[in-house]
Design a protein around this motif. Structure first.
Motif, PDB file in Angstrom:
ATOM      1  N   MET A   1       0.855  -1.172   0.000  1.00 21.22           N
ATOM      2  CA  MET A   1       0.000   0.000   0.000  1.00 21.22           C
ATOM      3  C   MET A   1       0.901   1.236   0.000  1.00 21.22           C
ATOM      4  SD  MET A   1      -3.065   1.015   2.635  1.00 21.22           S
ATOM      5  CE  MET A   1      -4.165  -0.256   2.073  1.00 21.22           C
ATOM      6  N   GLY A   2       0.551   2.210  -0.843  1.00 25.92           N
ATOM      7  CA  GLY A   2       1.355   3.411  -0.972  1.00 25.92           C
ATOM      8  C   GLY A   2       0.949   4.494   0.011  1.00 25.92           C
ATOM      9  N   ALA A   3       1.765   5.533   0.036  1.00 23.01           N
ATOM     10  CA  ALA A   3       1.518   6.663   0.936  1.00 23.01           C
ATOM     11  C   ALA A   3       0.176   7.320   0.643  1.00 23.01           C
ATOM     12  CB  ALA A   3       2.650   7.681   0.815  1.00 23.01           C
ATOM     13  N   LYS A   4      -0.161   7.428  -0.627  1.00 27.42           N
ATOM     14  CA  LYS A   4      -1.411   8.081  -1.014  1.00 27.42           C
ATOM     15  C   LYS A   4      -2.616   7.334  -0.435  1.00 27.42           C
ATOM     16  CE  LYS A   4      -3.466  10.238  -5.044  1.00 27.42           C
ATOM     17  NZ  LYS A   4      -3.320  10.448  -6.487  1.00 27.42           N
ATOM     18  N   GLN A   5      -2.583   6.009  -0.523  1.00 26.18           N
ATOM     19  CA  GLN A   5      -3.684   5.205   0.000  1.00 26.18           C
ATOM     20  C   GLN A   5      -3.787   5.301   1.517  1.00 26.18           C
ATOM     21  OE1 GLN A   5      -1.438   4.041  -2.182  1.00 26.18           O
ATOM     22  NE2 GLN A   5      -2.624   3.593  -4.016  1.00 26.18           N
ATOM     23  N   LEU A   6      -2.655   5.570   2.171  1.00 28.01           N
ATOM     24  CA  LEU A   6      -2.643   5.704   3.627  1.00 28.01           C
ATOM     25  C   LEU A   6      -2.925   7.129   4.087  1.00 28.01           C
ATOM     26  CD1 LEU A   6       0.462   3.485   4.429  1.00 28.01           C
ATOM     27  CD2 LEU A   6      -1.937   2.927   4.857  1.00 28.01           C
ATOM     28  N   GLY A   7      -3.097   8.027   3.126  1.00 27.29           N
ATOM     29  CA  GLY A   7      -3.355   9.419   3.470  1.00 27.29           C
ATOM     30  C   GLY A   7      -2.109  10.174   3.914  1.00 27.29           C
ATOM     31  N   LEU A   8      -0.951   9.673   3.545  1.00 25.68           N
ATOM     32  CA  LEU A   8       0.321  10.299   3.904  1.00 25.68           C
ATOM     33  C   LEU A   8       0.880  11.053   2.705  1.00 25.68           C
ATOM     34  CD1 LEU A   8       1.918   7.265   5.768  1.00 25.68           C
ATOM     35  CD2 LEU A   8       0.826   9.260   6.797  1.00 25.68           C
ATOM     36  N   PRO A   9       1.686  12.077   2.965  1.00 24.30           N
ATOM     37  CA  PRO A   9       2.286  12.803   1.844  1.00 24.30           C
ATOM     38  C   PRO A   9       3.324  11.923   1.133  1.00 24.30           C
ATOM     39  CG  PRO A   9       3.162  13.598   3.922  1.00 24.30           C
ATOM     40  CD  PRO A   9       2.069  12.621   4.256  1.00 24.30           C
ATOM     41  N   GLU A  10       3.489  12.166  -0.144  1.00 25.76           N
ATOM     42  CA  GLU A  10       4.514  11.456  -0.906  1.00 25.76           C
ATOM     43  C   GLU A  10       5.882  11.841  -0.342  1.00 25.76           C
ATOM     44  OE1 GLU A  10       4.130   9.166  -3.370  1.00 25.76           O
ATOM     45  OE2 GLU A  10       1.978   9.307  -3.004  1.00 25.76           O
ATOM     46  N   LEU A  11       6.795  10.895  -0.270  1.00 23.34           N
ATOM     47  CA  LEU A  11       8.126  11.143   0.271  1.00 23.34           C
ATOM     48  C   LEU A  11       9.150  10.531  -0.672  1.00 23.34           C
ATOM     49  CD1 LEU A  11       9.629  12.295   2.760  1.00 23.34           C
ATOM     50  CD2 LEU A  11       9.538  10.012   3.728  1.00 23.34           C
ATOM     51  N   ARG A  12      10.086  11.353  -1.109  1.00 20.03           N
ATOM     52  CA  ARG A  12      11.137  10.891  -2.001  1.00 20.03           C
ATOM     53  C   ARG A  12      12.434  10.711  -1.204  1.00 20.03           C
ATOM     54  NH1 ARG A  12      11.759  15.828  -5.476  1.00 20.03           N
ATOM     55  NH2 ARG A  12      11.437  16.715  -3.427  1.00 20.03           N
ATOM     56  N   LEU A  16      14.469  12.879   2.173  1.00 20.16           N
ATOM     57  CA  LEU A  16      15.197  12.379   3.349  1.00 20.16           C
ATOM     58  C   LEU A  16      16.613  12.962   3.395  1.00 20.16           C
ATOM     59  CD1 LEU A  16      14.094   8.637   3.246  1.00 20.16           C
ATOM     60  CD2 LEU A  16      13.221  10.451   4.745  1.00 20.16           C
ATOM     61  N   ARG A  17      17.226  13.106   2.235  1.00 21.45           N
ATOM     62  CA  ARG A  17      18.560  13.710   2.152  1.00 21.45           C
ATOM     63  C   ARG A  17      18.514  15.162   2.634  1.00 21.45           C
ATOM     64  NH1 ARG A  17      23.296  13.626  -1.323  1.00 21.45           N
ATOM     65  NH2 ARG A  17      23.738  15.701  -2.124  1.00 21.45           N
ATOM     66  N   HIS A  18      17.492  15.893   2.193  1.00 19.95           N
ATOM     67  CA  HIS A  18      17.328  17.285   2.603  1.00 19.95           C
ATOM     68  C   HIS A  18      17.087  17.371   4.112  1.00 19.95           C
ATOM     69  CE1 HIS A  18      16.509  21.522   1.843  1.00 19.95           C
ATOM     70  NE2 HIS A  18      15.470  21.425   2.650  1.00 19.95           N
ATOM     71  N   THR A  19      16.280  16.468   4.639  1.00 18.94           N
ATOM     72  CA  THR A  19      16.022  16.435   6.082  1.00 18.94           C
ATOM     73  C   THR A  19      17.304  16.154   6.854  1.00 18.94           C
ATOM     74  OG1 THR A  19      13.739  15.722   5.737  1.00 18.94           O
ATOM     75  CG2 THR A  19      14.704  15.289   7.903  1.00 18.94           C
TER      76      THR A  19
END
Length: 83
Positions: A1-12, A16-19
């Motif tokens: 299940m993807g982030a979209k289906q879970l109601g979460l923002p897309e994350l690339r 994570l590198r920027h964070t």
């Protein structure tokens, strides 16, 4: 299940590198060290991308400098848990 289906923002992976770079900068790592970790050719690239975060770190630098200057001569300034 993807982030979209879970109601979460897309994350690339790049997010994570920027964070990680932002956390390193806010923890006091030097721009030169962050540039090396990220594989930037020079620190100018890192400063260009993360310049908006540098200003927020200046308050902490100012606090540390004040603490150092207020310490009695020959004694190391007291630091708090965030140092």
């Amino acid at each position: 299940m993807g982030a979209k289906q879970l109601g979460l923002p897309e994350l690339r992976v790049h997010d994570l590198r920027h964070t990680a770079a932002s956390l390193m900068l806010s923890s006091g790592a030097s721009v030169v060290d962050i540039a090396a970790v990220l594989g930037h050719a020079n620190s100018h690239t890192t400063l260009t991308v993360y310049a908006h975060l540098v200003g927020s770190c200046l308050d902490d630098v100012s606090t540390r400098l004040n603490r150092l200057l207020e310490a009695p001569y020959g004694q190391k300034a007291a630091t708090d848990a965030t140092d």
